[in-house]
Design a protein around this motif. Structure first.
Motif, PDB file in Angstrom:
ATOM      1  N   ASN A 154       0.830  -1.214   0.000  1.00  0.00           N
ATOM      2  CA  ASN A 154       0.000   0.000   0.000  1.00  0.00           C
ATOM      3  C   ASN A 154       0.859   1.257   0.000  1.00  0.00           C
ATOM      4  OD1 ASN A 154      -2.480  -1.451   2.248  1.00  0.00           O
ATOM      5  ND2 ASN A 154      -2.222  -1.691   0.051  1.00  0.00           N
ATOM      6  N   GLN A 155       1.981   1.224   0.743  1.00  0.00           N
ATOM      7  CA  GLN A 155       2.838   2.407   0.865  1.00  0.00           C
ATOM      8  C   GLN A 155       3.560   2.752  -0.432  1.00  0.00           C
ATOM      9  OE1 GLN A 155       5.241   1.178   4.214  1.00  0.00           O
ATOM     10  NE2 GLN A 155       4.002   2.333   5.668  1.00  0.00           N
ATOM     11  N   VAL A 156       3.721   1.774  -1.316  1.00  0.00           N
ATOM     12  CA  VAL A 156       4.384   2.062  -2.596  1.00  0.00           C
ATOM     13  C   VAL A 156       3.383   2.139  -3.753  1.00  0.00           C
ATOM     14  CG1 VAL A 156       6.588   1.087  -1.878  1.00  0.00           C
ATOM     15  CG2 VAL A 156       4.932  -0.383  -3.047  1.00  0.00           C
ATOM     16  N   GLY A 157       2.081   2.198  -3.414  1.00  0.00           N
ATOM     17  CA  GLY A 157       1.099   2.467  -4.464  1.00  0.00           C
ATOM     18  C   GLY A 157       0.281   1.294  -4.963  1.00  0.00           C
ATOM     19  N   TYR A 158       0.384   0.115  -4.309  1.00  0.00           N
ATOM     20  CA  TYR A 158      -0.378  -1.053  -4.748  1.00  0.00           C
ATOM     21  C   TYR A 158      -1.434  -1.414  -3.709  1.00  0.00           C
ATOM     22  CZ  TYR A 158       3.194  -1.707  -8.323  1.00  0.00           C
ATOM     23  OH  TYR A 158       4.026  -1.527  -9.383  1.00  0.00           O
ATOM     24  N   GLU A 159      -2.690  -1.398  -4.116  1.00  0.00           N
ATOM     25  CA  GLU A 159      -3.771  -1.797  -3.218  1.00  0.00           C
ATOM     26  C   GLU A 159      -3.906  -3.317  -3.152  1.00  0.00           C
ATOM     27  OE1 GLU A 159      -6.625   2.131  -3.922  1.00  0.00           O
ATOM     28  OE2 GLU A 159      -7.298   0.143  -4.558  1.00  0.00           O
TER      29      GLU A 159
END
Length: 282
Positions: free
Chosen positions: A252-257
């Motif tokens: 989540n922190q690098v942009g992937y849900e």
């Protein structure tokens, strides 16, 4: 107008490029040297290098510089995790305050460690040279040389004090390289957010097709692949220093849900799952 052609060299920077290539470190090489300068950029993985009797640990983002006559060989330390390297051989150059045909680092060493930003810039030129090397386009040698010169200048800038600021005028430019630079800067700053190429294109009053084309022309890869690499590099750093965070939280922190999609991409690029990578470096 000031002629700055020789601010960093004693003459025109016009190296002779001997080769560029990519390889996987699968076995120890023989101890050897060259009559030219060879740079080795560790694209992924880790290993050891023996240089003039001294063993150095290397990992993704490290740059090894072996000038003419320097004995060296690589040493495989983990054949389960692939180590990929970019190589370039060249000669006929002379930077200021360095011997001819020599690249000297300011610490006097042969290994240069890079931060995340510089690593991405160097990777960009590695892939651009490799992509150009595989084409049959006319003038590909000169394209490779142009990319190599930019690669070298990034290294030299890291190892040279900046020149005094010059008086002058600033002119806005709209060349495609400037567009690509703006896109890269945006991706570097907003990698952890939802990013739409269409939205970027609209904000720049350009088409997404055109942006994709010039980005690949300049970097050798698509904007999406570039974004994936930024995100995965950030994830690798988090896996090393934030052991309390779950894989889902790091995703989540690098942009992937979708943690499954993140894990699939990570394994595709690095040959192992995020969890396996975390355990392998503990």
């Amino acid at each position: 107008m000031c002629d700055c052609r020789f601010d960093i060299t004693y003459n025109d920077l016009n190296p002779t490029v001997l080769f560029v290539s990519k390889g996987r470190m699968t076995k120890n090489s023989r101890y050897h040297n060259h009559d030219f300068t060879e740079i080795t950029f560790i694209m992924s993985g880790k290993g050891h290098y023996l240089v003039e009797g001294i063993t150095y640990e290397v990992q993704a983002g490290d740059l090894l510089i072996c000038n003419a006559g320097i004995n060296h060989n690589n040493i495989v330390i983990n054949d389960r995790e692939p180590t990929f390297e970019f190589f370039a051989g060249f000669t006929d150059f002379h930077f200021k305050n360095m011997p001819a045909n020599t690249v000297s680092l300011k610490n006097g060493d042969c290994i240069m460690h890079t931060d995340s930003k510089l690593r991405q810039e160097l990777l960009k030129y590695c892939y651009a040279m490799l992509a150009e090397n595989e084409t049959n386009q006319v003038g590909k040698y000169f394209m490779i040389k142009a990319y190599l010169i930019q690669f070298l200048l990034l290294i030299i800038r890291q190892n040279t004090e900046p020149a005094p600021k010059q008086e002058g005028y600033h002119f806005d430019s709209h060349y495609k390289s400037d567009v690509v630079h703006q896109i890269i800067s945006y991706l570097d700053a907003h990698y952890n957010e939802k990013i739409s190429l269409d939205a970027i294109a609209q904000n720049m009053y350009l088409s997404s097709v055109y942006i994709s084309k010039i980005f690949k022309d300049e970097t050798g890869e698509s904007p999406i692949n570039y974004l994936i690499k930024i995100r995965l590099e950030k994830a690798k750093e988090m896996l090393l220093v934030t052991n309390a965070d779950s894989i889902k939280k790091i995703a989540n922190q690098v942009g992937y849900e979708d943690v499954y999609h993140f894990s699939k991409l990570f394994k595709k690029y690095y040959g192992m799952s995020p969890l396996h990578y975390r355990k392998s470096v503990e």
